[in-house]
Every structure is written in structure tokens, then in C-alpha cells.
Write a protein that holds these residues in place. Structure first.
Motif, PDB file in Angstrom:
ATOM      1  N   ASN A   1       0.353   5.634  -7.791  1.00 27.34           N
ATOM      2  CA  ASN A   1      -0.637   4.636  -8.570  1.00 27.34           C
ATOM      3  C   ASN A   1      -1.891   4.603  -7.988  1.00 27.34           C
ATOM      4  N   ILE A   2      -1.981   5.060  -6.720  1.00 25.61           N
ATOM      5  CA  ILE A   2      -3.261   5.580  -5.985  1.00 25.61           C
ATOM      6  C   ILE A   2      -3.011   6.785  -5.207  1.00 25.61           C
ATOM      7  N   ASP A   3      -4.368   7.711  -4.895  1.00 24.75           N
ATOM      8  CA  ASP A   3      -4.189   8.807  -4.452  1.00 24.75           C
ATOM      9  C   ASP A   3      -4.312   8.801  -2.793  1.00 24.75           C
ATOM     10  N   ILE A   4      -5.108   7.740  -2.553  1.00 22.34           N
ATOM     11  CA  ILE A   4      -5.142   7.687  -0.860  1.00 22.34           C
ATOM     12  C   ILE A   4      -5.015   6.009  -0.533  1.00 22.34           C
ATOM     13  N   ILE A   5      -4.549   6.029   0.775  1.00 23.56           N
ATOM     14  CA  ILE A   5      -4.775   4.524   1.181  1.00 23.56           C
ATOM     15  C   ILE A   5      -5.882   4.443   2.243  1.00 23.56           C
TER      16      ILE A   5
ATOM     17  N   ARG B   1       0.895  -1.259  -0.138  1.00 22.87           N
ATOM     18  CA  ARG B   1       0.007   0.087   0.091  1.00 22.87           C
ATOM     19  C   ARG B   1       0.716   1.308   0.002  1.00 22.87           C
ATOM     20  N   MET B   2       2.042   1.194   0.746  1.00 23.26           N
ATOM     21  CA  MET B   2       2.517   2.527   1.000  1.00 23.26           C
ATOM     22  C   MET B   2       3.571   2.700  -0.456  1.00 23.26           C
ATOM     23  N   PRO B   3       4.252   1.658  -1.012  1.00 24.06           N
ATOM     24  CA  PRO B   3       4.837   1.853  -2.377  1.00 24.06           C
ATOM     25  C   PRO B   3       3.886   2.335  -3.411  1.00 24.06           C
ATOM     26  N   GLN B   4       2.830   1.920  -3.411  1.00 22.24           N
ATOM     27  CA  GLN B   4       1.727   2.120  -4.315  1.00 22.24           C
ATOM     28  C   GLN B   4       1.401   3.572  -4.300  1.00 22.24           C
ATOM     29  N   LEU B   5       1.361   4.090  -3.128  1.00 28.23           N
ATOM     30  CA  LEU B   5       0.842   5.619  -2.918  1.00 28.23           C
ATOM     31  C   LEU B   5       2.042   6.536  -3.285  1.00 28.23           C
TER      32      LEU B   5
END
Length: 272
Positions: A95-99, A87-91
Motif C-alpha cells: 500500500n506504500i513504497d517507503i516508511i 506502518r510495516m503491514p502497509q509496506l
């Protein structure tokens, strides 16, 4: 050749500027511009985030909060499955705006990303076979399952140093290991454990003993120094508490008639 180097330099500068803009906190403007809020959520962790068998859509407590935020922004919501480790690497990779993925706020993570106010509060406990564990001593020297990249992994190692920690991609796999007798317990936040147990066909064989080893405040994760977006999300969370929407979402997923009945022992307030 000089022109080529100038071109390379220009491309590199654009990349640096784009990264700087992202880091400086342009998410709020970017989301409004593209008309979509992309949220990283769990897809196998009821009732926070899981695939509804009828609609085949990801639903849950975390998703309902994201829906409200997206509606407030006037944009569509897109959800992307993430794990505790990804989740943190994706943010940070954009790749994402919010977890919104059962993420505990702690100082170590806060060095890399920013968090919203606490929107859920729970504590770390265990699922064990019924009657097998009365105290933490009963888990000394035993194998305990949890998820990779979670605070649960770190907390249980501190609480029971003699235990062997087996880390799985996510909690359902850890629970399967417990059912198969490969671990003596599964540990994470009580709310997650209640969700796992609530869906288990053989739930009567297991229990959550009253053994808490930590307090776990959940926050929505956003990129570091993303000030405008963090302020917007926090303002929205406080609004949800004030107008009753936050409590309504809690009752929907954790109310007395649900598979995961819990008491709401917290209110969303301005915190660090």
C-alpha cells in the motif's frame, strides 16, 4: 472443467509472480513507471509529520526527506498516514513504497523489512509533570503511556519491569492521558516528546527529565531485498548530507528558533 482449473492455475501463477517481483525489489522501476512515490508518514506527530493548520497538508521532517527523494526520482510524492502499528503491514502489503515515520532500526524489524542508513538519531526519554520524576525509581510501579507497536513499548518494559505499560494508538493520546492524570509519564524518543511538548498549550506544567533508557536510530523502511531501491535511497541520503540539505531540514524543524530546539549530534553516513 480442465480448462477452468488451467485458468485458476494461470491466475494463481500471475499472482505468485507479481508477489515475487515485488519481493525481489522492483520498487524503483515501479515508482518511476507510475510517476508517484507513496510514503507512509505520521500525521499527528510534530515536527516529524503533522497536518499544517493553514494548508491542511501533512508536513514535517520526514516528509521533507521524502520530497527530496521523490524529486531525485523525478516523480510526485503522495503521503499516506500510518501509525506505529500499521506502518510495516502497509509496506509489506504494497500500500506504500517507503516508511518515513520515526521508525527505529532494530534486528527484529530488519528480519521483515530493509532499512536505509540512519537519517535521524535520538534517545528514549519521558515526559512527566514538573518535578515529579528525578530518577527511574520514581516510575517503579506506576502507569506509563506509549504507542502500540513501538520500540518504546519494549524498551520501557525492560527498563522498568514493575511499571504498568498502557499502549495507545499514538503518542498524542498518551500525552492526553498524562494531562488527565491517567499515567505518570509518557515515554518515547526525545525528539518526539519535544515535538509534543512544543505544541502543548500547558507545556509549562511538564518537562523531559534527563533520563535516557536507549539510543534510537531512525531509518526509512523498504521491502525486504528491495536492493535497487535501498541503494538509491541510501545514495540520496549521503548526497543530502554532503550538499547540506539534511542539515538544512534539521535546522528547519529542530533549530534554535523552532518549538523543538535540539542539537544535531549525528551525520548521515554509511551504516548497517
Amino acid at each position: 472443467m480442465k480448462k477452468l482449473w488451467t485458468l485458476f492455475a494461470a491466475v494463481a501463477l500471475v499472482g505468485i509472480m507479481a508477489h515475487a517481483a515485488l519481493a525481489a525489489g522492483d520498487t524503483l522501476a515501479e515508482v518511476k513507471k507510475k510517476g508517484v512515490l507513496v510514503a507512509g508518514v505520521k500525521d499527528s506527530l510534530p515536527p516529524f509529520g503533522y497536518v499544517d493548520e493553514k494548508t491542511r497538508e501533512i508536513v514535517g521532517y520526514d516528509i521533507d526527506f521524502c520530497k527530496y527523494i521523490a524529486k531525485k526520482l523525478g516523480v510526485k510524492l503522495e503521503v499516506k498516514p500510518v501509525t506505529s502499528a500499521s506502518r510495516m503491514p502497509q509496506l509489506m502489503e504494497g500500500n506504500i513504497d517507503i516508511i518515513a515515520a520515526t521508525m527505529t532500526k532494530n534486528p527484529e524489524r530488519a528480519k521483515q523489512i530493509d532499512f536505509s542508513y540512519t537519517y535521524f538519531l535520538t534517545g528514549q526519554k519521558f515526559i512527566t509533570k514538573k518535578g515529579a520524576v528525578k530518577s527511574l525509581k520514581d516510575l517503579e510501579g506506576k502507569k506509563i503511556g506509549t504507542a502500540k507497536g513501538s520500540t518504546s513499548e519494549q524498551n520501557v518494559a525492560k527498563a522498568i519491569p514493575t511499571a504498568t505499560i498502557l499502549s495507545f494508538d499514538d503518542y498524542p493520546q498518551a500525552f492526553l492521558a498524562l494531562q488527565q492524570g491517567k499515567v505518570a509519564a509518557v515515554t518515547t524518543d526525545e525528539s518526539i516528546l519535544a515535538g509534543i511538548l512544543g505544541k502543548a498549550p500547558n507545556k509549562n506544567k511538564f518537562e523531559i527529565p534527563n533520563l535516557q533508557i536507549s539510543e534510537e536510530p531512525y531509518g526509512l523502511g523498504m521491502r525486504k531485498d528491495d536492493k535497487n531501491f535501498v541503494a538509491f535511497v541510501n545514495k540520496t541520503l549521503l548526497e543530502m548530507e554532503k550538499n547540506g540539505e539534511a542539515k538544512k531540514i534539521f535546522e528547519k524543524w529542530f533549530g534554535p528558533k523552532t518549538a523543538t530546539p535540539l542539537k544535531r549530534t549525528f551525520k548521515i553516513a554509511a551504516d548497517k
